[in-house]
Write a protein that holds these residues in place. Structure first.
Motif, short mmCIF file in Angstrom:
data_model
loop_
_atom_site.label_atom_id
_atom_site.label_comp_id
_atom_site.label_asym_id
_atom_site.label_seq_id
_atom_site.Cartn_x
_atom_site.Cartn_y
_atom_site.Cartn_z
N ASP A 201 78.04 64.74 66.69
CA ASP A 201 77.80 63.34 66.36
C ASP A 201 76.55 62.78 67.02
O ASP A 201 75.95 61.83 66.52
CB ASP A 201 79.01 62.49 66.76
N GLY A 202 76.14 63.34 68.13
CA GLY A 202 74.99 62.80 68.84
C GLY A 202 73.69 63.53 68.56
O GLY A 202 72.68 63.26 69.23
N LEU A 203 73.67 64.45 67.59
CA LEU A 203 72.49 65.29 67.37
C LEU A 203 71.63 64.78 66.21
O LEU A 203 72.14 64.26 65.23
CB LEU A 203 72.92 66.73 67.10
N THR A 204 70.32 64.97 66.36
CA THR A 204 69.35 64.60 65.33
C THR A 204 68.59 65.85 64.90
O THR A 204 68.18 66.65 65.74
CB THR A 204 68.36 63.55 65.86
N VAL A 205 68.39 65.98 63.60
CA VAL A 205 67.76 67.18 63.03
C VAL A 205 66.45 66.80 62.34
O VAL A 205 66.38 65.79 61.63
CB VAL A 205 68.70 67.87 62.03
N VAL A 206 65.43 67.62 62.52
CA VAL A 206 64.15 67.45 61.82
C VAL A 206 64.17 68.29 60.55
O VAL A 206 64.47 69.49 60.58
CB VAL A 206 62.97 67.87 62.72
N ALA B 88 57.53 65.28 57.92
CA ALA B 88 58.86 65.64 58.44
C ALA B 88 59.71 64.38 58.50
O ALA B 88 59.21 63.26 58.58
CB ALA B 88 58.73 66.26 59.83
N ARG B 89 61.01 64.56 58.44
CA ARG B 89 61.95 63.43 58.48
C ARG B 89 63.07 63.78 59.45
O ARG B 89 63.59 64.89 59.44
CB ARG B 89 62.50 63.15 57.10
N ARG B 90 63.47 62.83 60.28
CA ARG B 90 64.59 63.02 61.20
C ARG B 90 65.84 62.36 60.64
O ARG B 90 65.79 61.22 60.17
CB ARG B 90 64.28 62.41 62.57
N HIS B 91 66.94 63.12 60.68
CA HIS B 91 68.23 62.59 60.23
C HIS B 91 69.31 62.97 61.24
O HIS B 91 69.25 64.04 61.84
CB HIS B 91 68.63 63.18 58.87
N ALA C 84 66.54 71.90 57.12
CA ALA C 84 66.76 71.60 58.54
C ALA C 84 65.96 72.57 59.39
O ALA C 84 66.26 73.76 59.47
CB ALA C 84 68.25 71.68 58.86
N SER C 85 64.94 72.05 60.04
CA SER C 85 64.04 72.89 60.84
C SER C 85 64.59 73.14 62.23
O SER C 85 64.69 74.28 62.68
CB SER C 85 62.67 72.22 60.93
N ASP D 77 67.06 73.58 72.92
CA ASP D 77 66.32 74.83 73.01
C ASP D 77 66.19 75.43 71.60
O ASP D 77 67.18 75.46 70.85
CB ASP D 77 67.05 75.80 73.92
N PRO D 78 65.01 75.89 71.19
CA PRO D 78 64.81 76.37 69.82
C PRO D 78 65.79 77.45 69.38
O PRO D 78 66.25 77.44 68.23
CB PRO D 78 63.37 76.89 69.83
N THR D 79 66.10 78.39 70.27
CA THR D 79 67.02 79.45 69.87
C THR D 79 68.45 78.91 69.73
O THR D 79 69.17 79.29 68.79
CB THR D 79 66.99 80.61 70.89
N ASP D 80 68.84 78.01 70.63
CA ASP D 80 70.16 77.40 70.50
C ASP D 80 70.24 76.55 69.23
O ASP D 80 71.27 76.54 68.54
CB ASP D 80 70.47 76.53 71.72
N SER D 81 69.17 75.85 68.93
CA SER D 81 69.12 75.03 67.71
C SER D 81 69.27 75.91 66.47
O SER D 81 70.06 75.62 65.57
CB SER D 81 67.80 74.28 67.66
#
Length: 283
Positions: free
Chosen positions: A153-158, A185-188, A207-208, A214-218
């Motif tokens: 719920d607290g995460l934002t995705v590019v 790019a758009r953040r949601h 979803a980038s 951390d990029p790998t965790d993302s």
């Protein structure tokens, strides 16, 4: 009276998709538009077989359901009707992007307010492949453990165009990749809090990465959620036949087309309804 009391409704799978029986005159009259919209949001996908709408009828039906999309950054086809095809002779502006539709996505992730719903009817079909799959992002969210829901719920995705298209065309030219990178790019939020009170996952191949992770965790989290949301029990697979009308709720589903013979000239005509609420919450 309820829709099911007035029309024949058959669920196509337990979690997503319903077929309704209705004739063209009744459908175009608009008297059932409210009930059909409610069913669409509840079931994600609605199919009407053998109705055979022409282009003007498709536009007219779309207008009974909402605000017909005529164009945002680019013109939305011919008076709101877009030809969905990889044949650049039929659609020189968009055909070069439609290969990306073979991956799971929702439409309009580059916008603050994505399209609400889309209607498709076929004009040319391939003899092989070309089924369209849909997944229920409401159900995929609802089935997650409560602890994970709170975390997501607290995460934002590019979301980016290169993330959406590169996985489907790894042999792209540097010029093509540069063109995709030129799109904004758009953040949601990862979780959409709908005005209805329901929640759904905002997933798409576009979803980038997750902001601040951390990029790998993302990468691993987005891949895991995509695998979760596309499990067979969340998916409806549509096998097209001429005369079909299919519509889906773009705000609560993803979709993809399976590979097909591009020499077939496969072409579907599409009308899209403008969005009615931003992903980031009511404005």
């Amino acid at each position: 009276m309820s829709l099911t009391a007035l029309l024949s409704v058959t669920d196509l799978s337990p979690r997503i998709g319903s077929e309704i029986a209705i004739d063209a005159d009744t459908l175009l009259g608009g008297g059932h538009a409210g009930e059909i919209r409610a069913l669409l949001v509840r079931r994600g996908v609605i199919v009407i077989r053998d109705i055979g709408l022409d282009d003007d009828q498709l536009r007219a039906f779309a207008r009974t359901m909402g605000d017909l999309r005529l164009g945002t950054v680019k013109k939305e086809g011919d008076e709101g009707l877009l030809k969905v095809t990889m044949d650049e002779k039929e659609n020189p502006e968009y055909a070069k992007f439609f290969f990306g539709s073979q991956l799971w996505h929702m439409d309009g992730t580059y916008e603050e307010v994505p399209p609400f719903a889309t209607m498709l009817t076929p004009r040319v079909l391939s003899n092989t492949g070309g089924n369209t799959l849909f997944t229920n992002n409401y159900a995929a969210y609802e089935d997650l453990p409560e602890e994970e829901k709170a975390f997501l719920d607290g995460l934002t995705v590019v979301h980016t165009m290169q993330a959406a298209l590169f996985p489907a065309k790894r042999d792209c030219t540097p010029e093509e990749f540069a063109m995709w990178s030129g799109y904004p790019a758009r953040r949601h939020p990862l979780v959409w809090h709908h005005r209805s009170g329901r929640k759904s996952l905002v997933l798409s191949t576009s979803a980038s990465h997750i902001v601040g992770m951390d990029p790998t965790d993302s990468h691993d989290l987005l891949q895991r959620l995509m695998a979760h949301a596309t499990q067979p029990h969340y998916v409806y697979r549509h096998q097209w036949r001429m005369g079909d009308l299919l519509m889906w709720d773009n705000t609560g589903t993803m979709h993809r087309v399976l590979p097909f013979d591009q020499a077939s000239g496969r072409r579907l005509h599409r009308c899209t309804l403008n969005g009615e609420e931003p992903i980031g919450g009511a404005a």
